[in-house]
Design a protein around this motif. Sequence first.
Motif, PDB file in Angstrom:
ATOM      1  N   VAL A   1       8.446  12.425 -14.077  1.00  0.00           N
ATOM      2  CA  VAL A   1       7.655  12.934 -12.954  1.00  0.00           C
ATOM      3  C   VAL A   1       7.144  11.767 -12.119  1.00  0.00           C
ATOM      4  N   ARG A   2       6.627  10.718 -12.777  1.00  0.00           N
ATOM      5  CA  ARG A   2       6.130   9.547 -12.048  1.00  0.00           C
ATOM      6  C   ARG A   2       7.223   8.923 -11.201  1.00  0.00           C
ATOM      7  N   ARG A   3       8.408   8.810 -11.761  1.00  0.00           N
ATOM      8  CA  ARG A   3       9.507   8.211 -11.010  1.00  0.00           C
ATOM      9  C   ARG A   3       9.952   9.120  -9.869  1.00  0.00           C
TER      10      ARG A   3
ATOM     11  N   GLU B   1       0.028  12.407  -1.131  1.00  0.00           N
ATOM     12  CA  GLU B   1      -0.387  12.856  -2.456  1.00  0.00           C
ATOM     13  C   GLU B   1      -0.347  14.379  -2.566  1.00  0.00           C
ATOM     14  N   GLN B   2      -0.550  15.047  -1.447  1.00  0.00           N
ATOM     15  CA  GLN B   2      -0.416  16.502  -1.468  1.00  0.00           C
ATOM     16  C   GLN B   2       1.023  16.890  -1.786  1.00  0.00           C
ATOM     17  N   GLU B   3       1.971  16.171  -1.156  1.00  0.00           N
ATOM     18  CA  GLU B   3       3.375  16.429  -1.459  1.00  0.00           C
ATOM     19  C   GLU B   3       3.685  16.075  -2.910  1.00  0.00           C
ATOM     20  N   LYS B   4       3.099  14.992  -3.384  1.00  0.00           N
ATOM     21  CA  LYS B   4       3.343  14.594  -4.765  1.00  0.00           C
ATOM     22  C   LYS B   4       2.771  15.603  -5.748  1.00  0.00           C
ATOM     23  N   ARG B   5       1.627  16.176  -5.383  1.00  0.00           N
ATOM     24  CA  ARG B   5       1.065  17.203  -6.265  1.00  0.00           C
ATOM     25  C   ARG B   5       2.001  18.401  -6.368  1.00  0.00           C
ATOM     26  N   LYS B   6       2.648  18.712  -5.233  1.00  0.00           N
ATOM     27  CA  LYS B   6       3.616  19.800  -5.267  1.00  0.00           C
ATOM     28  C   LYS B   6       4.774  19.463  -6.187  1.00  0.00           C
ATOM     29  N   VAL B   7       5.278  18.227  -6.039  1.00  0.00           N
ATOM     30  CA  VAL B   7       6.387  17.792  -6.902  1.00  0.00           C
ATOM     31  C   VAL B   7       5.948  17.782  -8.352  1.00  0.00           C
ATOM     32  N   ARG B   8       4.713  17.281  -8.583  1.00  0.00           N
ATOM     33  CA  ARG B   8       4.222  17.185  -9.961  1.00  0.00           C
ATOM     34  C   ARG B   8       4.078  18.568 -10.586  1.00  0.00           C
ATOM     35  N   SER B   9       3.487  19.500  -9.831  1.00  0.00           N
ATOM     36  CA  SER B   9       3.294  20.838 -10.382  1.00  0.00           C
ATOM     37  C   SER B   9       4.622  21.545 -10.612  1.00  0.00           C
TER      38      SER B   9
ATOM     39  N   LEU C   1       0.827  -1.211   0.000  1.00  0.00           N
ATOM     40  CA  LEU C   1       0.000   0.000   0.000  1.00  0.00           C
ATOM     41  C   LEU C   1       0.858   1.256   0.000  1.00  0.00           C
ATOM     42  N   ALA C   2       2.026   1.187   0.626  1.00  0.00           N
ATOM     43  CA  ALA C   2       2.879   2.370   0.726  1.00  0.00           C
ATOM     44  C   ALA C   2       3.509   2.734  -0.610  1.00  0.00           C
ATOM     45  N   VAL C   3       3.784   1.730  -1.458  1.00  0.00           N
ATOM     46  CA  VAL C   3       4.540   2.010  -2.680  1.00  0.00           C
ATOM     47  C   VAL C   3       3.687   1.972  -3.942  1.00  0.00           C
ATOM     48  N   THR C   4       2.484   1.387  -3.853  1.00  0.00           N
ATOM     49  CA  THR C   4       1.669   1.281  -5.060  1.00  0.00           C
ATOM     50  C   THR C   4       1.017   2.616  -5.385  1.00  0.00           C
ATOM     51  N   GLN C   5       0.571   2.743  -6.611  1.00  0.00           N
ATOM     52  CA  GLN C   5      -0.137   3.949  -7.008  1.00  0.00           C
ATOM     53  C   GLN C   5      -1.519   3.972  -6.349  1.00  0.00           C
ATOM     54  N   PRO C   6      -1.991   5.148  -5.959  1.00  0.00           N
ATOM     55  CA  PRO C   6      -3.267   5.233  -5.231  1.00  0.00           C
ATOM     56  C   PRO C   6      -4.431   4.565  -5.944  1.00  0.00           C
ATOM     57  N   ARG C   7      -4.435   4.583  -7.272  1.00  0.00           N
ATOM     58  CA  ARG C   7      -5.588   4.008  -7.960  1.00  0.00           C
ATOM     59  C   ARG C   7      -5.678   2.491  -7.792  1.00  0.00           C
ATOM     60  N   TRP C   8      -4.556   1.847  -7.417  1.00  0.00           N
ATOM     61  CA  TRP C   8      -4.570   0.405  -7.214  1.00  0.00           C
ATOM     62  C   TRP C   8      -4.868   0.025  -5.764  1.00  0.00           C
ATOM     63  N   MET C   9      -4.901   0.982  -4.860  1.00  0.00           N
ATOM     64  CA  MET C   9      -5.051   0.668  -3.444  1.00  0.00           C
ATOM     65  C   MET C   9      -6.381  -0.020  -3.113  1.00  0.00           C
ATOM     66  N   PRO C  10      -7.504   0.333  -3.771  1.00  0.00           N
ATOM     67  CA  PRO C  10      -8.750  -0.392  -3.459  1.00  0.00           C
ATOM     68  C   PRO C  10      -8.655  -1.895  -3.695  1.00  0.00           C
ATOM     69  N   LEU C  11      -7.681  -2.326  -4.510  1.00  0.00           N
ATOM     70  CA  LEU C  11      -7.523  -3.766  -4.724  1.00  0.00           C
ATOM     71  C   LEU C  11      -7.171  -4.466  -3.418  1.00  0.00           C
ATOM     72  N   GLY C  12      -6.599  -3.721  -2.466  1.00  0.00           N
ATOM     73  CA  GLY C  12      -6.311  -4.319  -1.165  1.00  0.00           C
ATOM     74  C   GLY C  12      -7.568  -4.836  -0.500  1.00  0.00           C
ATOM     75  N   LEU C  13      -8.668  -4.092  -0.644  1.00  0.00           N
ATOM     76  CA  LEU C  13      -9.935  -4.544  -0.066  1.00  0.00           C
ATOM     77  C   LEU C  13     -10.454  -5.789  -0.763  1.00  0.00           C
TER      78      LEU C  13
END
Length: 797
Positions: free
Chosen positions: A523-525, A504-512, A446-458
């Motif tokens: 950017v993804r890496r 993700e807030q920090e990532k948005r900063k990095v992305r922007s 969960l810590a390293v996967t992309q957020p869109r894949w996290m629901p697969l944990g459920l």
Amino acid sequence: MPDRFGQRLVKILRQWWNHKGSLTISLIVTLAALVIYYVTFLGERPMPLFDSIYRLELSSLDYRFQARGRIKTDPRIVIVDIDQQSQEVLGRWPFPRFHFARLLDNIREDGGKVVAFDITFSKPDETAKPLDELSSQLAEQEKKGTPPNPVVSARIEALRKEYDYDRQFADAIKRFGHVVLGNYFLYTQTDLKGLTPEVLENYANAIAYFPFPDVRTLPSFGTTPATERLPQLIEKYEQAGLVPHGSEANTDLLTGAVASEAGGTGYFNVIVDADGVVRRVPLAIPYGLDPDRANWDMYASVDVQALRIYLALPKERTVLKYGPGGIFDVEFGSKLIVYPDYVSRLMVNFHGPARTYPYVSFGEAAKKQFPPGTFKDKIVLVGASATGIGDLRVTPFGGLDFPGVEIHANLIDNILNRQFLRRGGKETLTDLFFILLFGIPLGIWLAVTQPRWMPLGLALLLPFAGIVYFAFLHGSWLNFIVPALFTLVPNVSLVALYRVLIEEQEKRKVRSRFQQYVPPEVVRRLLDDPERVKPRKSEITVLFSDIRGFTSISESLDAQELADLLNGYLTEMTRIVFRYQGTLDKYIGDAVMGFWGAPYEEPDHATRACNAALSMLARLAELQKDWRAQAQPVLDIGIGLNTGVASVGNMGSSMRLAYTAMGDAVNLASRLEGLNKEYGTRIIISESTYKALRSDRVLVRELDMIRVKGKVLPVIIYEVLDAEALGGEGKELVELFVRGQKAYKQRDWRAAGQAFEQVLDRWPDDGPARIFLHRCEEYLAEEPEADWDGVYVMKHK
């Protein structure tokens, strides 16, 4: 290989460290789940919260029973039911006991092996009560001097014997032999209401003839005195709320009828859980009225007694063993051993809802209205389900409609066929495995996967539920609630929430911040490893491009026209930098600065940079056609490339940072770009870039050896040509130019000049050939110094 493995391990550990917040949440969830599991299912539950969790797990267990439905029952077990039909046939309850006598005789004649009653006959039959009262009155009259009529007295005595149904029932018990009568332990003040100490003592004396057949202690008691061993066991029962305060037994007459080893009595108490559902039955209970508990006895359930008789076991082979930890096992001979919990409770593996076992109405059985062989060689359990008298319970199948007698049928079936619902050490270890699995490994993912894949944990709930259900079908009770609802669900939910709100807030900063510098893949890496943006020394290839004659062009256009022209050009050049996975450092007026090899190391960064430079020229040629067609100024550029170590990272002030590269490697690339004007070329690269270059598309020729301003050591520079664009002529051009250079370095100015003239004859616009031809002409006119080393000194940056 070890180095590569080490690098990969370091990379993985760094990635985990970057997500330490998420991992901390997973660790906390895991520890909390382990505590909840221990307190709720292994230790005591001092708080209502833990009782609620336990009830949730019990409910999930009930659902497993309901999902499974009915399973095959043992045909050796049949139930005689005192149902509504029996009351219609035999009259209201309680029935005269001659019906029970006839029942036993009929079952015996049909070949029944054991009859066990889920009923207590604690009071005498009252059918002959009027005759008893009449006899008492006649006796009183006789005392007063009025003797009764002898004929009447004889008739009354004959009728008393005829209607002495207790005696008839007792005789039938003796004829059958294999009969177990039921008794009942009392736990609440409501149960005890109306019972005097004398009555309780009489009941206690009645059941005292039928203790557990054989009770033994384990060697693990060590030197503990024998007088302290049973009290220690009783203490455990008391903690579990299983020490009764009284009992209700059968009449002395009936108790005496089963006093032989062939018969016996056993309690039919079941355990009702906090939610009102019966799931367990104790196989042995301690009881006594003596203040010294060392003098108490252990008593067997009706199930144990029925099985002992059915299996024809002597009392010494029906053994209850206990040690310091409580009950260890119950042995029915050497081949059938049952392992209940520490106070002898055994989970009932119910075979289905009510009336899963075959039922025969009591009325039909007492009147012998059943097919022959119905009871042959079978264990017959007698109980009630009729309205008002039935012992109806709630079981995992739901509904207050399950006759208590059928609970005992299920338990006897479980023991006979070893169909236990186990909840032991293996199941506990499996539970802990799933708690840890859904805690730490899932947390890492969960810590390293992309957020869109996290629901697969459920989605793991589905296979986990399947595993739990599969284990249930094979007799194991695995915990579902703690691994699922207190580990997996909160782990996925809380980590997802944390990553959305924090990471993700920090990532948005990095992305922007970086999407304007680097392509989306980079950017993804970077989002996976934000530490990459910190300043560090890196080997990179730097590209500078600059528009030729931009000052005069800018003076010929107004501001908007200039902006439109420049924006279109810079957009196309930036796309090419991104296409080749480069980093856009900045725009310096009309100049473009980019580099390859950072923030992510690329072993072929020099090749990518050269291919990008060629693509920039190719695209520029297409743009020039459009500009000419639109009567706009035509832009042309020169490009310089250098490979070397530079400081790369976020740099600037506390108010504004920029991701950039600094150092001599950057400065040299800028100066090489300016040399294109000197040599009439489009792309010039340094020797370091040339050595790192690996591309079939790129054709390179050595241009010159120069000494740039501020440097002592000379630098060899090369021109990059597009091999695909030039085709075979490109190689000829290079070969002719190299021939001229070779003569030039040997101070053979005439031969060199002829070679350069041949180049110009075929390629009149070749700037380097024109430069070197001019030098040869100068050296023919005036020979250079004797120590001339072929190095050209740049007079400007």
